[in-house]
Write an enzyme that holds these catalytic residues in place. Structure first.
Site, mmCIF file in Angstrom:
data_model
loop_
_atom_site.group_PDB
_atom_site.id
_atom_site.type_symbol
_atom_site.label_atom_id
_atom_site.label_comp_id
_atom_site.label_asym_id
_atom_site.label_seq_id
_atom_site.Cartn_x
_atom_site.Cartn_y
_atom_site.Cartn_z
ATOM 1 N N CYS A 2 44.597 32.547 99.221
ATOM 2 C CA CYS A 2 43.439 31.922 99.844
ATOM 3 C C CYS A 2 43.352 30.455 99.435
ATOM 4 O O CYS A 2 44.267 29.898 98.832
ATOM 5 C CB CYS A 2 42.161 32.643 99.422
ATOM 6 S SG CYS A 2 42.228 34.436 99.584
ATOM 7 N N LEU A 51 43.000 34.866 103.071
ATOM 8 C CA LEU A 51 44.149 35.569 103.632
ATOM 9 C C LEU A 51 44.104 36.952 103.009
ATOM 10 O O LEU A 51 44.354 37.121 101.821
ATOM 11 C CB LEU A 51 45.458 34.858 103.288
ATOM 12 C CG LEU A 51 46.754 35.535 103.758
ATOM 13 C CD1 LEU A 51 46.809 35.625 105.269
ATOM 14 C CD2 LEU A 51 47.975 34.774 103.233
ATOM 15 N N ASN A 75 41.699 32.022 94.356
ATOM 16 C CA ASN A 75 42.964 31.918 95.083
ATOM 17 C C ASN A 75 44.044 32.510 94.201
ATOM 18 O O ASN A 75 44.272 32.030 93.092
ATOM 19 C CB ASN A 75 43.268 30.437 95.379
ATOM 20 C CG ASN A 75 44.687 30.208 95.865
ATOM 21 O OD1 ASN A 75 45.295 31.068 96.484
ATOM 22 N ND2 ASN A 75 45.218 29.032 95.569
#
Length: 641
Positions: A2, A51, A75
């Site tokens: 991400c 994602l 992330n």
């Protein structure tokens, strides 16, 4: 995988506008096309692009604790999160999701700043604790995932996964840092913590930053470092068995996914090892992806096919033309900072191919640093044996003079290049290694820069970064020292940056099992002679893998992931190179010596010398200037808008 952004008011509780946060967040849409989320409260704003990889249904971010007082944007991947959940539940925490993100929130509540020491993975995150009015930023041990931050003059702290998110805010000064320019033309990238913009910084690997409202911005705290402490008693045979077991465990952890998973397969030792061990852990065929080149001098695809056939993988291969230079401007946008590793082009292409078939791909990155695979390591050790014979002061006087007098002979076989050998003998170990990895050595950079730029540098040299890290290496072993330097500079600033941006451009998550910190700690305890023996790098890794991989894959000559820069600049890019460097933004800055630029171009294009690497660095710097400066003429002390 991400991306996240945020704004923290360090002085007051001013409200951040939703449209401003949205603009910053959308600048990294490519990092997380599945979902976007934001959170705003007085004095704080967090944004996230997702994602989806794990817990597809309920892993949305920003993610809160039970009472909403702690929130995180994240992330990366915490690979050992399933082991930490029961431990945290036993401490009274309740989990609403099955995601690794929620582990971070509860780990912070139980263990505070030291929570990062419990995580095994690749990560960068920002966590807000409303009760203590504290913002906690953290980055993984090897710097796989990026994190930029900048303090504005009005007391706001900006942070994000890519530099473009900070620029999108609109309030960050974008004066270029001359020290970063010196670093770039020495190394081809800008090492942590420096950034191309003076106002911004990268959080170093294995570092955290705890920021409290009403206090000044602190210095990042390091929570981990690799220590080389070789244990000569470790038996080689037992070490090989344990190495394979540790590799298998690292790969197993990185195969946890709720989306299609595969691996890059270049045909080199590292990616082939990953695929071989993945095959033994998979119920079905492993998805493998590789690219081939139309020029045999750069093509490794036949070796990739050998491994794919042996393990009956679902193999995908794309042909890339060696005149694939259309990505210059794309790369300038993608990398935000000047970035001169030309293998970013094939890396971009293999990520593009992989995303057609998988969402997660395992790679072999980190193997050369961990197991001593680079040719330059063996060269450095040979030179070190010679340097150890005489004191440095005597060597500098004797060999420095010989190096100055002896004619240059780049055209000759290495054994006859005495000038380079004499110069290497005159340097100390750190200076010599810095010289060996430099795109442009110090003397050439002094010619490249104008008097104005040299004045801006104030005596600073990119070598200072290497000396700073060397002082903390806690090792006298020459191989361990250069491995340590690469862990701190090249692996983070070049390899990890290259793969992160190229993969995220295609919304692909890449996981690196050879960068597992527990594996690296164990390998650092092995004797150096188990890594390089008989002039062969990666000795223990190759020997341990002999039952699993073909001899031709393990012991062939290392090729690397290269493109034919020298030919491009003498052929299809001949005119573009001259125009970009002598008529573009580059020459308008006033930082560069135009006559030396002309000398570099003329000598390369006439075939007198191969200056392809520095010319590519200059071309990419010019592309960066076009990206951020438009048509404006800028200098280190002027504002680029």
């Amino acid at each position: 995988m991400c991306g996240f952004v945020g704004v923290f008011d360090m002085r007051q509780r001013r409200t951040v506008q939703q449209e401003l946060l949205q603009r910053m967040n959308e600048a990294q849409h490519h990092r997380g096309p599945d979902e976007g989320g934001t959170h705003i409260e007085p004095g704080l704003a967090l944004g996230h692009r997702r994602l989806s990889i794990i817990d597809l249904a309920s892993g949305q971010q920003p993610l809160f604790n039970e009472d909403g007082s702690v929130v995180v944007v994240f992330n990366g991947e915490i690979y050992n999160y399933q082991d930490l959940i029961p431990e945290l539940q036993a401490l009274g925490h309740q989990f609403r999701t099955r995601s690794d993100t929620e582990v971070i929130v509860h780990a912070w509540e139980s263990w505070g700043e030291s929570c990062v020491e419990r995580f095994r993975g690749m990560f960068a995150f920002a966590l807000w604790d409303r009760n203590s009015e504290s913002l906690f930023l953290a980055r993984d041990r090897l710097g796989v995932k990026p994190l930029y931050y900048a303090q504005l003059p009005d007391g706001q702290l900006l942070f994000g996964s890519e530099l473009k998110t900070l620029v999108a805010h609109g309030g960050m000064p974008v004066d270029l840092d001359p020290l970063a320019v010196e670093d770039y033309f020495a190394l081809g990238y800008i090492p942590e913590p420096r950034c191309i913009f003076t106002a911004a910084r990268k959080l170093p690997p294995a570092a955290t930053l705890l920021v409290r409202r009403g206090q000044s911005l602190p210095v990042p705290r390091e929570y981990w470092d690799v220590r080389f402490d070789p244990d000569a008693s470790i038996d080689a045979v037992a070490a090989e068995e344990e190495l394979v077991a540790r590799l298998r465990d690292s790969i197993r952890l990185r195969m946890i996914s709720e989306v299609p998973l595969g691996a890059f397969l270049s045909g080199g030792v590292d990616s082939s090892a990953v695929v071989a061990l993945m095959a033994g852990l998979s119920n079905g065929p492993v998805n493998t992806c590789s690219i081939s080149f139309d020029d045999p001098a750069y093509d490794e695809s036949a070796y990739a096919r050998l491994v794919a056939e042996r393990y009956e993988t679902a193999h995908h291969e794309d042909l890339v033309q060696t005149d694939d230079f259309e990505l210059v401007d794309t790369l300038a946008w993608l990398y935000d900072e000047p970035f001169a590793d030309s293998s970013a082009i094939p890396t971009y292409r293999v990520c593009q191919l992989a995303r057609k078939h998988v969402t997660v791909a395992l790679s072999g990155d980190g193997g050369d640093e961990t197991f001593a695979g680079y040719t330059r390591y063996r060269t450095h050790l040979s030179e070190e044996r010679l340097r150890s014979v005489l004191p440095h002061t005597l060597r500098r006087g004797l060999f420095g003079g010989l190096g100055w007098l002896y004619p240059k002979a780049d055209w000759a076989p290495r054994v006859f290049r005495a000038k380079a050998t004499f110069q290497a003998m005159a340097r100390d170990s750190v200076e010599a290694y810095m010289h060996s990895v430099s795109i442009l050595p110090l003397a050439a950079r002094q010619k490249l820069f104008s008097g104005k730029m040299r004045s801006e540098l104030g005596g600073y040299r990119a070598d200072d970064t290497f000396y700073r890290h060397a002082a903390r290496a806690q090792t006298d072993d020459p191989l361990s020292m250069v491995q340590y330097l690469d862990y701190k500079t090249y692996l983070v600033g070049d390899i990890n940056t290259k793969v992160d941006r190229a993969s995220m451009a295609h919304s692909l998550e890449v996981r690196e099992p050879l960068m597992d910190h527990e594996l690296i700690e164990w390998v650092a305890r092995l004797s150096p002679h188990l890594k390089i023996r008989g002039g062969e790098g990666k000795h223990i890794l190759k020997h341990a893998l002999e039952p699993l991989l073909p001899h031709d894959v393990l012991y062939r000559r290392k090729m690397g992931f290269a493109v034919p820069l020298a030919r491009w600049f003498r052929g299809p890019l001949r005119a573009r190179l001259r125009e970009s460097l002598l008529e573009g933004q580059l020459i308008g800055t006033g930082w560069f010596n135009q006559s030396y630029l002309e000398e570099l171009i003329d000598n390369h294009q006439s075939g007198v010398r191969d200056y392809s690497s520095p010319l590519w660095a200059l071309l990419m710097f010019n592309a960066f200037l076009r990206q951020y400066a438009g048509d404006a003429s800028i200098s280190p002390s002027d504002r680029a808008a």
